[in-house]
Design an enzyme around this catalytic site. Structure first.
Site, mmCIF file in Angstrom:
data_model
loop_
_atom_site.group_PDB
_atom_site.id
_atom_site.type_symbol
_atom_site.label_atom_id
_atom_site.label_comp_id
_atom_site.label_asym_id
_atom_site.label_seq_id
_atom_site.Cartn_x
_atom_site.Cartn_y
_atom_site.Cartn_z
ATOM 1 N N HIS A 19 39.050 -73.407 0.279
ATOM 2 C CA HIS A 19 39.926 -72.161 1.120
ATOM 3 C C HIS A 19 40.422 -72.930 2.317
ATOM 4 O O HIS A 19 41.692 -72.784 2.484
ATOM 5 C CB HIS A 19 39.280 -71.049 1.419
ATOM 6 N N LYS A 43 35.271 -54.286 -6.103
ATOM 7 C CA LYS A 43 34.312 -55.490 -6.142
ATOM 8 C C LYS A 43 33.121 -55.179 -4.926
ATOM 9 O O LYS A 43 33.544 -54.476 -3.980
ATOM 10 C CB LYS A 43 34.847 -56.835 -5.616
ATOM 11 N N ARG A 92 42.736 -74.783 -8.563
ATOM 12 C CA ARG A 92 41.537 -75.616 -8.843
ATOM 13 C C ARG A 92 41.609 -76.203 -10.097
ATOM 14 O O ARG A 92 41.253 -77.528 -10.368
ATOM 15 C CB ARG A 92 40.170 -74.898 -8.613
ATOM 16 N N SER A 130 33.744 -68.856 -4.449
ATOM 17 C CA SER A 130 33.099 -68.081 -3.907
ATOM 18 C C SER A 130 31.910 -67.473 -4.774
ATOM 19 O O SER A 130 30.688 -67.461 -4.291
ATOM 20 C CB SER A 130 33.769 -66.998 -3.042
HETATM 21 O O1 PNS Z 1 40.472 -64.641 -4.073
HETATM 22 P P1 PNS Z 1 40.764 -63.700 -5.102
HETATM 23 O O2 PNS Z 1 39.963 -62.821 -5.542
HETATM 24 O O3 PNS Z 1 41.052 -64.649 -6.184
HETATM 25 O O4 PNS Z 1 42.387 -63.256 -4.761
HETATM 26 C C1 PNS Z 1 42.823 -62.354 -5.611
HETATM 27 C C2 PNS Z 1 44.187 -61.616 -4.809
HETATM 28 C C3 PNS Z 1 43.492 -61.013 -3.401
HETATM 29 C C4 PNS Z 1 45.215 -62.599 -4.429
HETATM 30 C C5 PNS Z 1 44.428 -60.616 -5.747
HETATM 31 O O5 PNS Z 1 43.607 -59.704 -6.053
HETATM 32 C C6 PNS Z 1 45.490 -59.648 -5.016
HETATM 33 O O6 PNS Z 1 46.652 -59.964 -4.707
HETATM 34 N N1 PNS Z 1 45.096 -58.286 -4.487
HETATM 35 C C7 PNS Z 1 45.901 -57.496 -3.760
HETATM 36 C C8 PNS Z 1 46.457 -56.216 -4.868
HETATM 37 C C9 PNS Z 1 47.604 -56.824 -5.835
HETATM 38 O O7 PNS Z 1 48.729 -56.802 -5.050
HETATM 39 N N2 PNS Z 1 47.303 -56.666 -6.700
HETATM 40 C C10 PNS Z 1 48.595 -57.017 -7.593
HETATM 41 C C11 PNS Z 1 48.565 -58.431 -7.768
HETATM 42 S S1 PNS Z 1 49.894 -59.095 -8.769
#
Ligand code: PNS
Length: 162
Positions: A19, A43, A92, A130
């Site tokens: 990150h 989560k 990744r 993570s």
């Molecule tokens: O580190 P992660 O958990 O893989 O990140 C995922 C993240 C935070 C990028 C995604 O869950 C997100 O954008 N969450 C915010 C809610 C949202 O906008 N959801 C629609 C995504 S198209």
């Protein structure tokens, strides 16, 4: 020239060296980066949003180009509200791409001029996530080379026998 701003969203539970690498390299492309730590009620995180933000803040040691925030709700709306041009994400492995592509297209559907910029992670970090870091740490494995020292200490404390 107007300032360029990217939002780097994620769970960061906990932040890994992967990150940090993405955020640092993002700072070469954008004037400022806001690291947005998601509050996901579905989560169950190991660390609170405040703990995760503090762990990230320590890594950037007062760099004025990086800001930290919590994110509840739609990322695209947040990015628009903050005036960001882009979302910054790390890739990744090819398996990340399908999900990331969908998200970037959905975010652009919601906010048409919002771009997603993907940076490929260092090959050595391609297996680091993570969730795996937490699993290994919870079973007593050494993740010291994969996370910053203060994150390693926090993991050890969290998983120490009561
Ligand atoms: O580190 P992660 O958990 O893989 O990140 C995922 C993240 C935070 C990028 C995604 O869950 C997100 O954008 N969450 C915010 C809610 C949202 O906008 N959801 C629609 C995504 S198209």
């Amino acid at each position: 020239m107007p300032e360029t701003l990217a939002i780097c969203p994620g769970s960061f539970d906990p932040p890994t060296l992967g990150h940090l690498d993405i955020i640092r390299r993002g700072l070469r492309l954008f004037d400022r980066v806001i690291v947005a730590v998601t509050i996901n009620v579905r989560k169950k995180p190991l660390f609170t949003v405040e703990e995760r933000i503090e762990m990230l803040r320590v890594c950037f040691d007062g760099d004025p180009r990086v800001d930290f925030d919590s994110l509840e709700g739609l990322l695209a709306s947040y990015a628009r509200q903050r005036g960001a041009q882009a979302i910054l994400r790390g890739l990744r492995a090819p398996s990340d791409f399908e999900y990331e592509l969908q998200m970037s297209q959905m975010n652009r559907h919601l906010v048409p001029d919002l771009e997603t910029v993907f940076l490929s992670t260092e090959p050595v970090g391609s297996y680091v996530s993570s969730s795996l870091v937490k699993e290994v740490a919870s079973l007593g494995g050494d993740v010291g080379a994969l996370v910053p020292p203060h994150v390693n200490a926090a993991l050890r404390a969290r998983y120490a026998a009561p």
